[in-house]
Write a protein that holds these residues in place. Structure first.
Motif, PDB file in Angstrom:
ATOM      1  N   GLY A 158       0.818  -1.198   0.000  1.00 28.64           N
ATOM      2  CA  GLY A 158       0.000   0.000   0.000  1.00 28.64           C
ATOM      3  C   GLY A 158       0.857   1.255   0.000  1.00 28.64           C
ATOM      4  O   GLY A 158       1.973   1.278  -0.530  1.00 28.64           O
ATOM      5  N   LEU A 159       0.356   2.280   0.666  1.00 32.19           N
ATOM      6  CA  LEU A 159       0.990   3.599   0.666  1.00 32.19           C
ATOM      7  C   LEU A 159       2.214   3.632   1.580  1.00 32.19           C
ATOM      8  O   LEU A 159       2.246   2.991   2.624  1.00 32.19           O
ATOM      9  N   LEU A 160       3.230   4.399   1.174  1.00 35.48           N
ATOM     10  CA  LEU A 160       4.385   4.683   2.022  1.00 35.48           C
ATOM     11  C   LEU A 160       4.380   6.160   2.378  1.00 35.48           C
ATOM     12  O   LEU A 160       4.322   7.025   1.498  1.00 35.48           O
ATOM     13  N   GLN A 161       4.457   6.450   3.673  1.00 31.76           N
ATOM     14  CA  GLN A 161       4.572   7.827   4.155  1.00 31.76           C
ATOM     15  C   GLN A 161       5.834   7.937   5.010  1.00 31.76           C
ATOM     16  O   GLN A 161       6.131   7.041   5.807  1.00 31.76           O
ATOM     17  N   VAL A 162       6.557   9.055   4.848  1.00 29.90           N
ATOM     18  CA  VAL A 162       7.824   9.239   5.558  1.00 29.90           C
ATOM     19  C   VAL A 162       7.846  10.627   6.188  1.00 29.90           C
ATOM     20  O   VAL A 162       7.575  11.632   5.511  1.00 29.90           O
ATOM     21  N   ALA A 163       8.177  10.665   7.473  1.00 28.22           N
ATOM     22  CA  ALA A 163       8.335  11.958   8.144  1.00 28.22           C
ATOM     23  C   ALA A 163       9.556  12.677   7.579  1.00 28.22           C
ATOM     24  O   ALA A 163      10.561  12.049   7.218  1.00 28.22           O
ATOM     25  N   GLN A 164       9.479  13.984   7.525  1.00 27.42           N
ATOM     26  CA  GLN A 164      10.548  14.781   6.930  1.00 27.42           C
ATOM     27  C   GLN A 164      11.890  14.531   7.616  1.00 27.42           C
ATOM     28  O   GLN A 164      12.941  14.480   6.970  1.00 27.42           O
ATOM     29  N   SER A 165      11.865  14.308   8.915  1.00 31.03           N
ATOM     30  CA  SER A 165      13.110  14.113   9.674  1.00 31.03           C
ATOM     31  C   SER A 165      13.784  12.775   9.385  1.00 31.03           C
ATOM     32  O   SER A 165      14.943  12.577   9.751  1.00 31.03           O
ATOM     33  N   ALA A 166      13.062  11.837   8.749  1.00 35.43           N
ATOM     34  CA  ALA A 166      13.627  10.515   8.476  1.00 35.43           C
ATOM     35  C   ALA A 166      14.267  10.416   7.100  1.00 35.43           C
ATOM     36  O   ALA A 166      14.968   9.443   6.809  1.00 35.43           O
ATOM     37  N   PHE A 167      14.046  11.415   6.256  1.00 36.99           N
ATOM     38  CA  PHE A 167      14.634  11.397   4.913  1.00 36.99           C
ATOM     39  C   PHE A 167      16.149  11.536   4.971  1.00 36.99           C
ATOM     40  O   PHE A 167      16.707  12.079   5.928  1.00 36.99           O
ATOM     41  N   GLY A 168      16.813  11.057   3.901  1.00 33.82           N
ATOM     42  CA  GLY A 168      18.225  11.353   3.745  1.00 33.82           C
ATOM     43  C   GLY A 168      19.121  10.134   3.756  1.00 33.82           C
ATOM     44  O   GLY A 168      18.673   8.991   3.830  1.00 33.82           O
ATOM     45  N   VAL A 169      20.441  10.418   3.653  1.00 34.22           N
ATOM     46  CA  VAL A 169      21.474   9.383   3.545  1.00 34.22           C
ATOM     47  C   VAL A 169      22.036   9.078   4.923  1.00 34.22           C
ATOM     48  O   VAL A 169      22.351   9.983   5.698  1.00 34.22           O
ATOM     49  N   GLN A 170      22.189   7.772   5.213  1.00 34.19           N
ATOM     50  CA  GLN A 170      22.804   7.330   6.460  1.00 34.19           C
ATOM     51  C   GLN A 170      24.002   6.445   6.119  1.00 34.19           C
ATOM     52  O   GLN A 170      23.876   5.487   5.350  1.00 34.19           O
ATOM     53  N   SER A 171      25.165   6.766   6.688  1.00 37.59           N
ATOM     54  CA  SER A 171      26.368   5.984   6.427  1.00 37.59           C
ATOM     55  C   SER A 171      26.392   4.738   7.311  1.00 37.59           C
ATOM     56  O   SER A 171      26.077   4.795   8.501  1.00 37.59           O
ATOM     57  N   LEU A 172      26.779   3.619   6.683  1.00 33.06           N
ATOM     58  CA  LEU A 172      26.937   2.365   7.418  1.00 33.06           C
ATOM     59  C   LEU A 172      28.410   1.985   7.552  1.00 33.06           C
ATOM     60  O   LEU A 172      28.729   0.897   8.034  1.00 33.06           O
ATOM     61  N   GLY A 173      29.290   2.859   7.095  1.00 30.71           N
ATOM     62  CA  GLY A 173      30.714   2.588   7.141  1.00 30.71           C
ATOM     63  C   GLY A 173      31.191   1.836   5.919  1.00 30.71           C
ATOM     64  O   GLY A 173      30.418   1.204   5.194  1.00 30.71           O
ATOM     65  N   ALA A 174      32.493   1.934   5.645  1.00 26.97           N
ATOM     66  CA  ALA A 174      33.138   1.251   4.514  1.00 26.97           C
ATOM     67  C   ALA A 174      32.501   1.621   3.182  1.00 26.97           C
ATOM     68  O   ALA A 174      32.462   0.808   2.253  1.00 26.97           O
ATOM     69  N   GLY A 175      31.991   2.841   3.088  1.00 21.04           N
ATOM     70  CA  GLY A 175      31.392   3.303   1.838  1.00 21.04           C
ATOM     71  C   GLY A 175      29.953   2.859   1.624  1.00 21.04           C
ATOM     72  O   GLY A 175      29.323   3.237   0.628  1.00 21.04           O
ATOM     73  N   LEU A 176      29.420   2.050   2.536  1.00 22.49           N
ATOM     74  CA  LEU A 176      28.041   1.573   2.421  1.00 22.49           C
ATOM     75  C   LEU A 176      27.074   2.610   2.991  1.00 22.49           C
ATOM     76  O   LEU A 176      27.346   3.229   4.026  1.00 22.49           O
ATOM     77  N   THR A 177      25.950   2.770   2.323  1.00 19.22           N
ATOM     78  CA  THR A 177      24.943   3.732   2.781  1.00 19.22           C
ATOM     79  C   THR A 177      23.545   3.169   2.572  1.00 19.22           C
ATOM     80  O   THR A 177      23.322   2.288   1.731  1.00 19.22           O
ATOM     81  N   VAL A 178      22.614   3.693   3.350  1.00 16.97           N
ATOM     82  CA  VAL A 178      21.190   3.469   3.113  1.00 16.97           C
ATOM     83  C   VAL A 178      20.543   4.845   3.042  1.00 16.97           C
ATOM     84  O   VAL A 178      20.823   5.727   3.857  1.00 16.97           O
ATOM     85  N   THR A 179      19.717   5.032   2.029  1.00 13.90           N
ATOM     86  CA  THR A 179      19.056   6.318   1.811  1.00 13.90           C
ATOM     87  C   THR A 179      17.556   6.102   1.779  1.00 13.90           C
ATOM     88  O   THR A 179      17.070   5.183   1.109  1.00 13.90           O
ATOM     89  N   LEU A 180      16.817   6.928   2.501  1.00 14.17           N
ATOM     90  CA  LEU A 180      15.356   6.849   2.482  1.00 14.17           C
ATOM     91  C   LEU A 180      14.795   8.043   1.705  1.00 14.17           C
ATOM     92  O   LEU A 180      15.051   9.199   2.040  1.00 14.17           O
ATOM     93  N   TYR A 181      14.081   7.706   0.645  1.00 10.12           N
ATOM     94  CA  TYR A 181      13.375   8.702  -0.165  1.00 10.12           C
ATOM     95  C   TYR A 181      11.879   8.567   0.104  1.00 10.12           C
ATOM     96  O   TYR A 181      11.447   7.657   0.823  1.00 10.12           O
ATOM     97  N   ASP A 182      11.091   9.425  -0.518  1.00 14.56           N
ATOM     98  CA  ASP A 182       9.641   9.282  -0.376  1.00 14.56           C
ATOM     99  C   ASP A 182       9.118   8.064  -1.126  1.00 14.56           C
ATOM    100  O   ASP A 182       7.975   7.648  -0.930  1.00 14.56           O
ATOM    101  N   ARG A 183       9.974   7.450  -1.972  1.00 16.22           N
ATOM    102  CA  ARG A 183       9.556   6.268  -2.729  1.00 16.22           C
ATOM    103  C   ARG A 183      10.175   4.973  -2.193  1.00 16.22           C
ATOM    104  O   ARG A 183       9.932   3.901  -2.746  1.00 16.22           O
TER     105      ARG A 183
END
Length: 263
Positions: free
Chosen positions: A53-78
């Motif tokens: 179904g629908l995905l909703q994301v709070a504005q404060s949760a958006f963005g890039v998070q570093s996991l170290g060693a060049g690995l990242t997880v990024t949360l977009y509105d999609r």
């Protein structure tokens, strides 16, 4: 008299032509059914489509998070993107929620397991993100019009891999929805060593910590935890649904960088 004989001959030719046409069409229909029906039956292996179904994301949760060693997880509105530098390792589905909570049972008394889904929570709302060392945890809820449950999604690095650990309190099963990519190939013995497109498969229950499939991105995807029923569904356009019959699902993406060729 001669004209009557000729007319009757022509009528006979027409009748024979009609009979031949009917026989040809019947044969074609039978051939079509013999090739089409097994394909349909082969796809009915007891795996239920849990549409996100629908995905909703709070504005404060958006963005890039570093996991170290060049690995990242990024949360977009999609959805989420897992990366190493500028290289994409995996995306969650880009049209809808990355997670669906399912309720029901799975039976194992036939040729293969069969899901019996009574209800789903298909929409996701992510409210916050927190860090602890190199691990990043997103919290929120998975919900429907009548019910909601707490949702936790943790990403952490493991020797060049990214582990996505999803937990929904009280869920019977969890579906993790990845964005579809071409050339999704099973890795034996977890899944058949073939292109998995437009089909659904149960993961071999004897497989433990081993990748289940790879794809054009060049990464391998493993499914856990072990000891529970797991499946992969590629029958729907635009997504790869990973079902895990547990209130916790673990999807591990292994990056296999291309090493330089020594001269």
């Amino acid at each position: 008299m001669l004209e009557r004989v000729r007319a009757r001959g022509r009528e006979g030719d027409v009748s024979l032509s009609m009979v031949s046409l009917v026989l040809s069409l019947t044969a074609a229909l039978v051939l079509g059914l013999t090739t089409w029906v097994p394909k349909v039956l082969a796809r009915d292996i007891g795996i239920t489509d849990a549409e996100p179904g629908l995905l909703q994301v709070a504005q404060s949760a958006f963005g890039v998070q570093s996991l170290g060693a060049g690995l990242t997880v990024t949360l977009y509105d999609r959805g989420f993107r897992l990366s190493r530098g500028s290289t994409i390792l995996a995306d969650t589905v880009t049209k809808g929620a990355p997670v669906v909570a399912m309720f029901g049972t799975v039976s194992d008394d036939g040729e293969h397991p069969r899901e019996h889904v009574t209800s789903v929570l298909s929409a996701v709302s992510i409210a916050a993100v927190q860090r602890q060392d190199d691990a990043v945890t997103y919290s929120g809820v998975v919900y429907s019009e009548t019910e909601s449950r707490p949702l936790r999604i943790t990403f952490e690095p493991l020797d060049g891999r990214i582990r996505m650990d999803v937990a929904v309190q009280g869920a019977s099963a969890i579906a993790v929805n990845l964005d579809w990519r071409p050339a999704t190939i099973g890795i034996a013995p977890a899944l058949p060593e073939r292109n998995l497109r437009q089909r659904a498969y149960w993961v071999d229950p004897t497989v433990v910590e081993q990748p289940a499939f790879t794809w054009i991105l060049g990464t391998d995807v493993a499914i856990g935890p072990v000891g529970v029923e797991r499946s992969v569904d590629l029958r729907q356009d635009g997504r790869i649904a990973i079902h895990v019959w547990s209130p916790r699902a673990v999807v591990t993406v292994t990056d296999t960088p291309v090493l330089p060729v020594e001269e």
